[in-house]
Design an enzyme around this catalytic site. Structure first.
Site, PDB file in Angstrom:
ATOM      1  CB  ALA A   8      21.019  12.831  -0.253  1.00 25.40           C
ATOM      2  N   GLY A  10      15.724  11.059  -1.980  1.00 27.57           N
ATOM      3  CA  GLY A  10      14.313  10.862  -1.622  1.00 27.57           C
ATOM      4  C   GLY A  10      13.655  12.160  -1.177  1.00 27.57           C
ATOM      5  NE  ARG A  14       8.389   7.257   5.793  1.00 26.70           N
ATOM      6  CZ  ARG A  14       9.207   6.223   6.011  1.00 26.70           C
ATOM      7  NH1 ARG A  14       8.994   5.426   7.030  1.00 26.70           N
ATOM      8  NH2 ARG A  14      10.236   6.011   5.208  1.00 26.70           N
ATOM      9  CB  THR A  79      17.566   2.367  -1.305  1.00 29.00           C
ATOM     10  OG1 THR A  79      16.923   1.092  -1.162  1.00 29.00           O
ATOM     11  CG2 THR A  79      16.973   3.323  -0.293  1.00 29.00           C
ATOM     12  CG  ASN A 224      12.252   7.317   8.029  1.00 33.05           C
ATOM     13  OD1 ASN A 224      12.852   7.422   6.978  1.00 33.05           O
ATOM     14  ND2 ASN A 224      12.518   6.397   8.921  1.00 33.05           N
ATOM     15  CE  LYS A 347      21.998  49.122  12.638  1.00 29.31           C
ATOM     16  NZ  LYS A 347      22.694  49.702  11.448  1.00 29.31           N
ATOM     17  CB  ALA A 419      16.689  65.847  30.281  1.00 30.95           C
TER      18      ALA A 419
END
Ligand code: UD1
Ligand code: CA
Length: 450
Positions: A8, A10, A14, A79, A224, A347, A419
């Site tokens: 892992a 690399g 691309r 690799t 890739n 919330k 209101a």
């Protein structure tokens, strides 16, 4: 006994990304995490992750996974070079080493088990996973003699035009007898099109190597670029959706829906088009979600209806209707048989059973009793610029349209708010509160001025 090594380090050029390739997410989980998940059931005695490009980020992202050892590959020279970094870590080890490319995220554990078993039964020096692809472009090609004995692996870029026609490809998943590999590793050469040390060159030198074809070629898709990322996403989504449909969930227009693997659905749930279910989400039987909704880290009880709404980090109890156009977030919890309607935001609001907030409200940091009616346009003013404050509302209380409740404030049971009121002081049970200036009417006012 097996030791696992995951490559892992690399950059993933691309991908054209700042993020290390293996950290790109696939349905809520990183590519490399998926690779790690696929080996866990083999109970490896050690799990070595080779990191290099963006190693701090990769380590942080994997910090919660137990038993990982990180091996630094400071320069990424290929690799083979990555696997060379294991030498000091595996001094004196005798046994099998399973090497996995960190960018092959859809592998099943059965495939790995099968690879390992074939490796042991045939006492191979190495066994590699291969596949015959109609479009082998970009992959290393595997050349075999009799009985799947591998003679050579040639990278796409190093292939002659004739070699390139070979459709048998290297999946980037290998089982090595470590003692044999360790002898060959120091002698790898980088004389190839990419000027890199290839692990695939070691394969030609370790002794008897066998290739086995994977049963389902989708499993060995290497990521890739963004196109392959999208393809992997599609494959994963198809798997997840098929699973839920088999278990009694209706998906209307499945291709427009996305569902993370972490989501749980019960039978007779109906998911309508353009709906996205993410994270730790549970939806109970009889619920109908969508169209056009996003549900993330949420628990929805039985017979809940959600339309065109966003529900994150929240709980909705049975029989409640949400939306259209509602937003629940920040640990909102809505009781049974409630109604949360158009343009209502909740919330950190806890609403008791049979409470309605049907139109145009913000309810933040609120606790209500049962059967409360929140009038259209009711707002909790919960923030004084420094701190958030709570609003408490008792059972059966009704707020009039356009009320502002300035927190901290408590309204008792059976309170009526007129209101347009701005409420700044607590109100006891059974009161009517009017907190606005009286209307003044001056008859004939215009005529007096002409
Ligand atoms: C590799 C194989 C190819 C195979 C394909 C399958 C080699 C030389 N080629 O090609 O035969 O068909 O995978 O997907 O192995 N990595 C490091 N350090 C490095 C270079 C790479 O850790 O110095 C890691 C990468 O992070 C990645 C993995 O190794 O996870 C594979 O590297 P990548 O460059 O993608 O190899 P491919 O060209 O795909
Ligand atoms: Ca690759």
């Amino acid at each position: 006994m097996v030791v696992v090594a995951i490559l892992a380090a690399g950059k993933g050029t691309r991908m054209k990304s700042n993020l290390p390739k293996v950290l790109h997410l696939l349905a809520g989980k990183s590519i490399v995490e998926r690779v790690i998940d696929s080996v866990e059931p083999l109970s490896p005695s050690r799990k070595l992750v080779i990191v290099g490009y963006g190693s701090a980020k990769v380590k942080t992202a994997l910090a919660d996974i137990s038993g990982l050892e990180f091996v630094e590959q400071t320069m990424q020279l290929g690799t083979g070079h990555a696997v060379q970094q294991l030498i000091p870590y595996l001094q004196g080890y005798t046994g099998d080493l399973l090497v996995l490319n960190g960018d092959v995220p859809l592998l099943s554990t059965e495939t790995l088990q099968n690879l390992w078993q074939t490796h042991q039964e045939n006492q191979n020096a190495a066994t590699i996973l291969s596949a015959k692809l109609s479009d082998p472009k970009g992959y290393g090609r595997v050349f075999c003699g009799e009985e799947n004995i591998v003679q050579q692996i040639v990278e796409d870029k190093d292939c002659t035009a004739i070699q390139r026609q070979n459709q048998r490809i290297n999946a980037g998943i290998y089982c090595f007898r470590w003692e044999k590999l360790a002898q060959v590793l120091p002698h790898l050469q980088a004389n190839n099109a990419q000027g890199e040390y290839y692990i695939t060159d070691a394969v030609a030198q370790v002794g008897q190597v066998m290739a086995i074809d994977v049963a389902d070629e989708q499993e060995i898709l290497g990521i890739n670029d963004r196109l392959q990322l999208a393809t992997a996403h599609e494959i994963l989504q198809k798997r997840v959706k098929q699973k839920w449909m088999r278990l009694g969930v209706t998906l209307i227009d499945p291709s427009s829906i996305t569902i993370d693997e972490t989501v749980e659905l019960q039978p007779d749930v109906i998911i309508e088009p353009q709906t996205h279910l993410r994270g730790q989400t549970l939806i109970q039987t009889g619920s109908r979600i969508g169209p056009g909704s996003l549900i993330e880290n949420a628990q929805l009880g039985e017979n809940v209806v959600v339309q065109y709404s966003v529900v994150t980090d929240s709980i909705v109890h049975a029989g409640t209707r949400i939306g259209p156009y509602a937003h629940l977030r920040g640990h909102a919890e809505v009781g049974n048989n409630c109604r949360i309607g158009n343009f209502v935001e909740l919330k950190n609001a806890q609403l008791g059973d049979r409470t309605n907030a049907a139109h145009l409200s913000y309810l933040g940091d609120v606790t209500t009793g049962t059967q409360v009616n929140i009038g259209a346009g009711t707002i909790t003013a919960n923030y004084d610029g420094v701190k958030k404050h709570r609003t408490q509302i008792g059972d059966r209380t009704k707020t009039g349209s356009n009320s502002v409740l300035v927190a901290p404030i408590t309204l008792g049971n059976d309170v009526y708010i007129a209101a347009g009121s701005t409420i700044t002081e607590d109100v006891a049970n059974d009161c009517l509160v009017i907190a606005r200036s009286r209307q003044v009417v001056k008859p004939g006012w215009r005529m007096e001025r002409v």
